[in-house]
Write a protein that holds these residues in place. Structure first.
Motif, short mmCIF file in Angstrom:
data_model
loop_
_atom_site.label_atom_id
_atom_site.label_comp_id
_atom_site.label_asym_id
_atom_site.label_seq_id
_atom_site.Cartn_x
_atom_site.Cartn_y
_atom_site.Cartn_z
N GLU A 43 0.84 -1.20 0.00
CA GLU A 43 0.00 0.00 0.00
C GLU A 43 0.87 1.26 0.00
O GLU A 43 0.60 2.21 -0.74
CB GLU A 43 -0.93 0.00 1.21
N LEU A 44 1.92 1.27 0.80
CA LEU A 44 2.82 2.41 0.84
C LEU A 44 3.53 2.59 -0.49
O LEU A 44 3.65 3.70 -1.00
CB LEU A 44 3.84 2.26 1.98
N VAL A 45 4.00 1.50 -1.08
CA VAL A 45 4.69 1.56 -2.37
C VAL A 45 3.72 2.08 -3.44
O VAL A 45 4.05 2.99 -4.21
CB VAL A 45 5.26 0.18 -2.76
N ARG A 46 2.52 1.52 -3.48
CA ARG A 46 1.52 1.93 -4.48
C ARG A 46 1.18 3.41 -4.32
O ARG A 46 1.16 4.16 -5.28
CB ARG A 46 0.26 1.07 -4.35
N PHE A 47 0.92 3.84 -3.08
CA PHE A 47 0.55 5.22 -2.83
C PHE A 47 1.69 6.17 -3.20
O PHE A 47 1.45 7.26 -3.73
CB PHE A 47 0.13 5.40 -1.37
N SER A 48 2.92 5.76 -2.94
CA SER A 48 4.08 6.58 -3.30
C SER A 48 4.16 6.76 -4.81
O SER A 48 4.37 7.88 -5.30
CB SER A 48 5.38 5.94 -2.80
N LYS A 49 3.98 5.69 -5.55
CA LYS A 49 4.00 5.76 -7.01
C LYS A 49 2.85 6.61 -7.54
O LYS A 49 3.04 7.42 -8.45
CB LYS A 49 3.94 4.36 -7.61
N GLU A 50 1.67 6.45 -6.96
CA GLU A 50 0.52 7.27 -7.38
C GLU A 50 0.77 8.75 -7.07
O GLU A 50 0.39 9.62 -7.86
CB GLU A 50 -0.75 6.81 -6.67
N THR A 51 1.39 9.02 -5.93
CA THR A 51 1.68 10.41 -5.55
C THR A 51 2.62 11.05 -6.56
O THR A 51 2.44 12.22 -6.94
CB THR A 51 2.26 10.47 -4.13
N ILE A 52 3.62 10.32 -7.01
CA ILE A 52 4.54 10.85 -8.02
C ILE A 52 3.75 11.26 -9.27
O ILE A 52 3.95 12.35 -9.81
CB ILE A 52 5.64 9.82 -8.38
N GLY A 53 2.85 10.39 -9.72
CA GLY A 53 2.04 10.69 -10.90
C GLY A 53 1.13 11.89 -10.70
O GLY A 53 1.06 12.78 -11.56
N LEU A 54 0.41 11.92 -9.57
CA LEU A 54 -0.50 13.03 -9.29
C LEU A 54 0.26 14.35 -9.15
O LEU A 54 -0.16 15.39 -9.67
CB LEU A 54 -1.30 12.76 -8.01
N TYR A 55 1.37 14.30 -8.44
CA TYR A 55 2.20 15.49 -8.25
C TYR A 55 2.66 16.02 -9.60
O TYR A 55 2.55 17.22 -9.87
CB TYR A 55 3.40 15.13 -7.37
#
Length: 186
Positions: A43-55
């Motif tokens: 979950e942390l890895v997925r959220f980190s990757k999603e955050t990079i994209g959203l950012y």
């Protein structure tokens, strides 16, 4: 003052101090190696990757406030991840050392990603945190399209941990500003 104390000191600064002090205490000041991701780490890895994209999307559209909100959501998640996995409890049981290493590596790796994302707006602070993570390059040298999970080097030595964003005291700041305000009245 409130914003600095809330966002920088309490959120980012506290996350940095917590993670690095535990690495200092439990792994002799060396970034531990992850023993492998469990479902709850994904979950942390997925959220980190999603955050990079959203950012990236928000920054490219000049929605800087929204991009920064995305990063602060990741900071919040990492803080919750640490509380949920209780590394201070894991450290008391030698049989849980691999799990402790994984939790602290993941937390430090998320902090590395956070620094890269915040580098355009928190230039000196992110540079300081990067060096505290044992990173040789600057967070400004990492391109967003190359930013991926796993860039933190296990075994890297971290220096003595110092607060990156100490709390500001209102009275001290007001006293500092007072003389200049008097000059403006003259």
């Amino acid at each position: 003052i409130t914003r600095v104390n809330s966002d920088l000191s309490n959120d980012l600064g506290n996350l940095c101090s917590r993670v690095l002090k535990m690495i200092e205490s439990y792994f002799d000041g060396r970034i531990p190696e992850s023993a492998g991701l469990e479902d709850r780490d994904q979950e942390l890895v997925r959220f980190s990757k999603e955050t990079i994209g959203l950012y990236t999307e928000n920054f490219d559209q000049f929605r800087i406030n929204k991009a920064l909100e995305n990063v602060w959501e990741l900071i919040s998640l990492v803080n919750k991840y640490i509380v949920a996995h209780e590394p201070w409890v894991l450290a008391k049981d030698p049989s849980k050392n691999d799990r402790l290493a994984t939790v602290l590596y993941n937390s430090a790796e998320a902090l590395r990603i956070i620094c890269v994302l915040l580098a355009p707006v928190l230039v000196e602070g992110t540079r300081t945190i990067f060096s505290l993570l044992g990173m040789e390059e600057s967070p400004h040298q990492i391109r967003l399209d190359k930013l991926t999970w796993g860039g933190l080097k296990p075994g890297a030595r971290i220096p003595a941990v110092e607060p990156v964003y100490p709390r500001l005291e209102r009275k001290t700041i007001e006293a500092t500003l007072q003389p200049s305000q008097n000059l403006e009245k003259e």
